[in-house]
Design a protein around this motif. Structure first.
Motif, PDB file in Angstrom:
ATOM      1  N   LEU A 121      40.817  54.408  30.608  1.00 56.88           N
ATOM      2  CA  LEU A 121      39.546  54.140  31.361  1.00 56.88           C
ATOM      3  C   LEU A 121      38.372  54.234  30.251  1.00 56.88           C
ATOM      4  CD1 LEU A 121      40.227  54.658  34.601  1.00 56.88           C
ATOM      5  CD2 LEU A 121      39.365  53.085  34.740  1.00 56.88           C
ATOM      6  N   ARG A 122      39.015  55.866  29.767  1.00 58.73           N
ATOM      7  CA  ARG A 122      37.813  56.214  28.200  1.00 58.73           C
ATOM      8  C   ARG A 122      37.296  55.168  27.577  1.00 58.73           C
ATOM      9  NH1 ARG A 122      40.721  63.041  28.145  1.00 58.73           N
ATOM     10  NH2 ARG A 122      39.429  63.093  29.909  1.00 58.73           N
ATOM     11  N   ALA A 123      39.142  54.709  26.796  1.00 57.49           N
ATOM     12  CA  ALA A 123      38.437  52.990  26.196  1.00 57.49           C
ATOM     13  C   ALA A 123      37.626  51.994  26.796  1.00 57.49           C
ATOM     14  CB  ALA A 123      40.064  53.058  25.421  1.00 57.49           C
ATOM     15  N   ASP A 124      38.136  51.791  28.287  1.00 55.03           N
ATOM     16  CA  ASP A 124      37.096  51.073  28.714  1.00 55.03           C
ATOM     17  C   ASP A 124      35.501  51.875  28.637  1.00 55.03           C
ATOM     18  OD1 ASP A 124      38.892  49.479  28.667  1.00 55.03           O
ATOM     19  OD2 ASP A 124      39.428  50.442  31.448  1.00 55.03           O
ATOM     20  N   LEU A 125      35.817  52.173  29.229  1.00 57.65           N
ATOM     21  CA  LEU A 125      34.196  53.146  29.578  1.00 57.65           C
ATOM     22  C   LEU A 125      33.200  52.841  28.117  1.00 57.65           C
ATOM     23  CD1 LEU A 125      32.274  54.722  30.860  1.00 57.65           C
ATOM     24  CD2 LEU A 125      32.507  56.624  29.929  1.00 57.65           C
ATOM     25  N   GLY A 126      34.005  52.816  26.697  1.00 59.78           N
ATOM     26  CA  GLY A 126      32.983  53.408  25.439  1.00 59.78           C
ATOM     27  C   GLY A 126      32.829  52.051  25.727  1.00 59.78           C
ATOM     28  N   GLU A 127      33.444  50.929  25.365  1.00 60.93           N
ATOM     29  CA  GLU A 127      33.465  49.776  25.536  1.00 60.93           C
ATOM     30  C   GLU A 127      31.907  49.141  26.181  1.00 60.93           C
ATOM     31  OE1 GLU A 127      34.207  45.311  23.635  1.00 60.93           O
ATOM     32  OE2 GLU A 127      34.129  47.565  23.466  1.00 60.93           O
ATOM     33  N   LEU A 137      30.050  51.356  37.306  1.00 59.25           N
ATOM     34  CA  LEU A 137      31.436  51.519  37.776  1.00 59.25           C
ATOM     35  C   LEU A 137      32.456  51.917  36.718  1.00 59.25           C
ATOM     36  CD1 LEU A 137      33.520  50.034  40.658  1.00 59.25           C
ATOM     37  CD2 LEU A 137      32.945  47.678  39.062  1.00 59.25           C
ATOM     38  N   ARG A 138      32.353  51.328  35.602  1.00 54.31           N
ATOM     39  CA  ARG A 138      33.459  52.372  34.521  1.00 54.31           C
ATOM     40  C   ARG A 138      33.334  54.248  34.975  1.00 54.31           C
ATOM     41  NH1 ARG A 138      35.210  47.720  34.968  1.00 54.31           N
ATOM     42  NH2 ARG A 138      36.007  46.803  33.881  1.00 54.31           N
ATOM     43  N   SER A 139      32.456  54.711  35.262  1.00 60.81           N
ATOM     44  CA  SER A 139      31.965  55.887  35.071  1.00 60.81           C
ATOM     45  C   SER A 139      32.713  56.614  35.760  1.00 60.81           C
ATOM     46  CB  SER A 139      30.292  56.572  34.767  1.00 60.81           C
ATOM     47  OG  SER A 139      30.583  57.911  34.251  1.00 60.81           O
ATOM     48  N   SER A 140      32.270  56.210  36.886  1.00 58.75           N
ATOM     49  CA  SER A 140      32.595  56.084  38.857  1.00 58.75           C
ATOM     50  C   SER A 140      33.718  56.862  38.950  1.00 58.75           C
ATOM     51  CB  SER A 140      32.220  56.018  39.659  1.00 58.75           C
ATOM     52  OG  SER A 140      33.096  54.883  39.867  1.00 58.75           O
ATOM     53  N   ARG A 196      43.797  49.991  39.812  1.00 55.24           N
ATOM     54  CA  ARG A 196      43.044  48.578  39.228  1.00 55.24           C
ATOM     55  C   ARG A 196      42.762  47.260  39.799  1.00 55.24           C
ATOM     56  NH1 ARG A 196      47.876  48.965  34.992  1.00 55.24           N
ATOM     57  NH2 ARG A 196      47.172  50.798  34.826  1.00 55.24           N
ATOM     58  N   GLN A 197      43.274  47.082  40.488  1.00 52.11           N
ATOM     59  CA  GLN A 197      43.011  45.269  41.632  1.00 52.11           C
ATOM     60  C   GLN A 197      41.621  45.539  42.160  1.00 52.11           C
ATOM     61  OE1 GLN A 197      46.113  45.358  43.656  1.00 52.11           O
ATOM     62  NE2 GLN A 197      48.011  44.303  42.264  1.00 52.11           N
ATOM     63  N   LEU A 198      41.432  46.589  42.708  1.00 48.70           N
ATOM     64  CA  LEU A 198      40.331  46.910  43.520  1.00 48.70           C
ATOM     65  C   LEU A 198      38.653  46.782  42.354  1.00 48.70           C
ATOM     66  CD1 LEU A 198      41.019  49.517  45.954  1.00 48.70           C
ATOM     67  CD2 LEU A 198      40.557  46.906  46.742  1.00 48.70           C
ATOM     68  N   LEU A 199      39.704  47.122  41.406  1.00 46.01           N
ATOM     69  CA  LEU A 199      38.634  47.669  40.616  1.00 46.01           C
ATOM     70  C   LEU A 199      38.352  46.492  39.425  1.00 46.01           C
ATOM     71  CD1 LEU A 199      36.010  49.075  38.727  1.00 46.01           C
ATOM     72  CD2 LEU A 199      38.313  49.890  37.109  1.00 46.01           C
ATOM     73  N   GLU A 200      38.971  45.393  39.364  1.00 42.74           N
ATOM     74  CA  GLU A 200      39.272  43.970  39.099  1.00 42.74           C
ATOM     75  C   GLU A 200      37.789  43.489  40.260  1.00 42.74           C
ATOM     76  OE1 GLU A 200      42.956  43.127  38.107  1.00 42.74           O
ATOM     77  OE2 GLU A 200      42.772  44.088  36.254  1.00 42.74           O
ATOM     78  N   ALA A 201      38.251  43.155  41.941  1.00 40.18           N
ATOM     79  CA  ALA A 201      37.799  42.618  41.706  1.00 40.18           C
ATOM     80  C   ALA A 201      36.359  42.977  42.198  1.00 40.18           C
ATOM     81  CB  ALA A 201      38.544  42.583  43.918  1.00 40.18           C
ATOM     82  N   ASP A 202      35.748  43.836  42.492  1.00 40.25           N
ATOM     83  CA  ASP A 202      34.773  44.312  41.894  1.00 40.25           C
ATOM     84  C   ASP A 202      33.470  44.156  40.703  1.00 40.25           C
ATOM     85  OD1 ASP A 202      32.779  45.176  42.464  1.00 40.25           O
ATOM     86  OD2 ASP A 202      33.594  48.031  42.798  1.00 40.25           O
ATOM     87  N   SER A 203      34.857  43.922  39.800  1.00 45.39           N
ATOM     88  CA  SER A 203      33.974  43.402  38.544  1.00 45.39           C
ATOM     89  C   SER A 203      33.539  41.743  38.543  1.00 45.39           C
ATOM     90  CB  SER A 203      34.913  43.432  37.537  1.00 45.39           C
ATOM     91  OG  SER A 203      34.432  43.621  36.088  1.00 45.39           O
ATOM     92  N   PRO A 226      27.143  40.029  46.619  1.00 43.13           N
ATOM     93  CA  PRO A 226      29.437  40.394  45.870  1.00 43.13           C
ATOM     94  C   PRO A 226      29.610  41.525  47.004  1.00 43.13           C
ATOM     95  CG  PRO A 226      26.720  41.111  45.166  1.00 43.13           C
ATOM     96  CD  PRO A 226      26.136  40.530  45.929  1.00 43.13           C
ATOM     97  N   ARG A 227      31.184  41.723  46.971  1.00 39.96           N
ATOM     98  CA  ARG A 227      32.052  42.554  48.495  1.00 39.96           C
ATOM     99  C   ARG A 227      31.767  44.179  47.145  1.00 39.96           C
ATOM    100  NH1 ARG A 227      37.293  41.316  51.126  1.00 39.96           N
ATOM    101  NH2 ARG A 227      36.810  43.545  52.300  1.00 39.96           N
ATOM    102  N   ARG A 228      31.698  45.150  47.595  1.00 34.68           N
ATOM    103  CA  ARG A 228      31.982  46.393  46.891  1.00 34.68           C
ATOM    104  C   ARG A 228      33.327  47.148  47.609  1.00 34.68           C
ATOM    105  NH1 ARG A 228      27.904  48.197  43.357  1.00 34.68           N
ATOM    106  NH2 ARG A 228      30.023  48.489  42.758  1.00 34.68           N
ATOM    107  N   PHE A 229      33.755  47.406  47.106  1.00 37.59           N
ATOM    108  CA  PHE A 229      35.193  47.522  47.283  1.00 37.59           C
ATOM    109  C   PHE A 229      34.912  49.656  47.317  1.00 37.59           C
ATOM    110  CE2 PHE A 229      36.098  43.581  46.015  1.00 37.59           C
ATOM    111  CZ  PHE A 229      36.733  43.327  46.513  1.00 37.59           C
ATOM    112  N   ASP A 230      33.837  50.089  47.509  1.00 34.05           N
ATOM    113  CA  ASP A 230      34.053  51.292  47.862  1.00 34.05           C
ATOM    114  C   ASP A 230      35.293  52.331  49.051  1.00 34.05           C
ATOM    115  OD1 ASP A 230      32.224  50.965  45.644  1.00 34.05           O
ATOM    116  OD2 ASP A 230      30.173  51.786  46.497  1.00 34.05           O
ATOM    117  N   THR A 231      34.580  51.562  49.728  1.00 28.49           N
ATOM    118  CA  THR A 231      35.587  51.986  51.115  1.00 28.49           C
ATOM    119  C   THR A 231      37.220  51.888  50.982  1.00 28.49           C
ATOM    120  OG1 THR A 231      34.055  51.213  52.658  1.00 28.49           O
ATOM    121  CG2 THR A 231      35.913  52.036  53.744  1.00 28.49           C
TER     122      THR A 231
END
Length: 395
Positions: A180-186, A141-144, A363-370, A334-339
């Protein structure tokens, strides 16, 4: 010609087979790959050590008798002979009931503790699988999102160049790209650690393999769980362990207090034969007996308190899991928020959203997905916890 065609077809079939994607590993597949659990092996070693200590005593003896044999030449005026001496020293325990009780309690505890250790090993593997699956999904998810933000940088800069937005809008997207790059490394670190933890419990390669979605969790009904916990293997194993520890401690104290020994000897000195049989008593040092009584009393008190504390902790663990079950709520897929993310991306490209607004929405959609993925993992973990706490002897 025919042979060449057959060889070519075989090569193509093998190449196609090699390019087929590896099916994701399920929890059941990981069970078949499970290795020996270190905690279970340590328990088996401890139980074997206790069995060895019990085997060193027997009957009325504190330990196995010590045999001594000596021989030497006797020479005198005109005579030469060989003297011989055989001695036996048998320390007495004089507490056969303590040893029998320790053996019986250890035999009972061995069965329940080993059964519980196997269940806990499967539980640890299940949690490690859930953690590795969640870490892998969140990493993807972070990579995309990183790839998407890199395209947003170009869109935002184009809007700035055209005069549609101020320059700071592009800077906001670049700043979010750095985050996001820092989040991806984590996320990469967490995924690597989770895979390493899973690999420690199952035969797996160093390179992570895809893990199957755990599916819909099967949370049990709260009714009847209290009765199942009262009859559970975990409670019986705890009671058996406390009893085994207490009887083993009493036996060790009896071994320390043992002071009598049975001794005998037979000697051949020239033409004489001498046989002796007697008792030996080890005298205590001043204050030794009082200190030993205080040690025994304090040790028994500590074991009793530790057993009570362990029972309270186990009860609290079950009540915590039961409370979480009652307040967990409905478990939905799990509800995905891709759309929704695609819609935000399209509105940004069409100029209907400013980059700052699009970043906030994404950011809000990403947090909801996670959060949706985390809730699925937590539901499976809660089901696994309740399964372990209510596991019966027959299962």
């Amino acid at each position: 010609m025919l042979r060449a065609l057959l060889q070519g077809a075989l090569v193509c079939a093998l190449a196609a087979q090699a390019q087929e994607p590896v099916p994701p590993l399920t929890y059941e597949a990981l069970l078949s790959r499970a290795t020996a659990d270190p905690t279970q092996l340590r328990l088996e070693a401890d139980l074997a050590a206790r069995q060895r200590q019990l085997a060193a005593t027997g009957g009325l003896l504190r330990e196995a008798p010590t045999l001594t044999a000596e021989a030497g030449r006797r020479s005198g005026a005109g005579t030469t002979s060989t003297d011989k001496l055989a001695q036996v020293d048998a320390p007495l325990l004089l507490a056969p009931t303590l040893r029998a009780g320790a053996r019986d309690s250890l035999d009972r505890a061995e069965g329940s503790l080993l059964a519980l250790a196997g269940a806990e090993a499967r539980h640890r593997l299940r949690l490690a699988y859930l953690d590795a699956w969640l870490a892998g999904v969140q990493l993807r998810l972070r990579s995309s999102q990183l790839d998407l933000t890199e395209t947003w940088v170009k869109v935002a800069q184009a809007r700035v160049d055209s005069g549609s937005d101020p320059a700071y809008q592009a800077d906001l997207v670049r700043g979010d790209l750095l985050r996001l790059r820092a989040d991806l490394g984590e996320a990469q670190r967490r995924a690597a650690e989770a895979w390493g933890a899973l690999r420690a419990l199952a035969t797996l390669p160093a390179e992570p393999l895809p893990l199957a979605d755990p599916g819909a969790p099967a949370l049990p009904s709260p009714e009847g769980l209290g009765e199942a916990f009262g009859r559970s293997l975990m409670r019986r194993a705890l009671a058996d362990r406390v009893a085994a520890d207490r009887t083993a401690y009493d036996l060790q104290q009896a071994l320390k207090a043992s002071r009598w020994s049975l001794r005998g000897s037979h000697a051949a000195e020239g033409d004489e034969r001498i046989t002796r049989l007697g008792l030996a008593f080890r005298l205590p040092r001043p204050g030794e007996l009082g200190a030993q009584k205080r040690e025994a009393s304090a040790g028994r008190g500590a074991l009793a308190r530790e057993g009570e504390a362990a029972a309270y902790q186990l009860e609290s663990r079950f009540q915590t899991a039961l409370t979480r079950l009652r307040t967990f709520g409905e478990v939905l897929p799990p509800r995905r928020f891709d759309t929704a993310l695609q819609a935000v991306d399209l509105r940004l490209r069409e100029g209907k959203e400013r980059p700052s607004d699009a970043l906030l929405l994404r950011r809000q959609l990403l947090e909801a997905d996670s959060a949706s993925l985390q809730r699925l993992r937590d539901a499976h973990a809660l089901a696994a916890e309740l399964d372990l706490l209510t596991l019966g002897d027959a299962r």
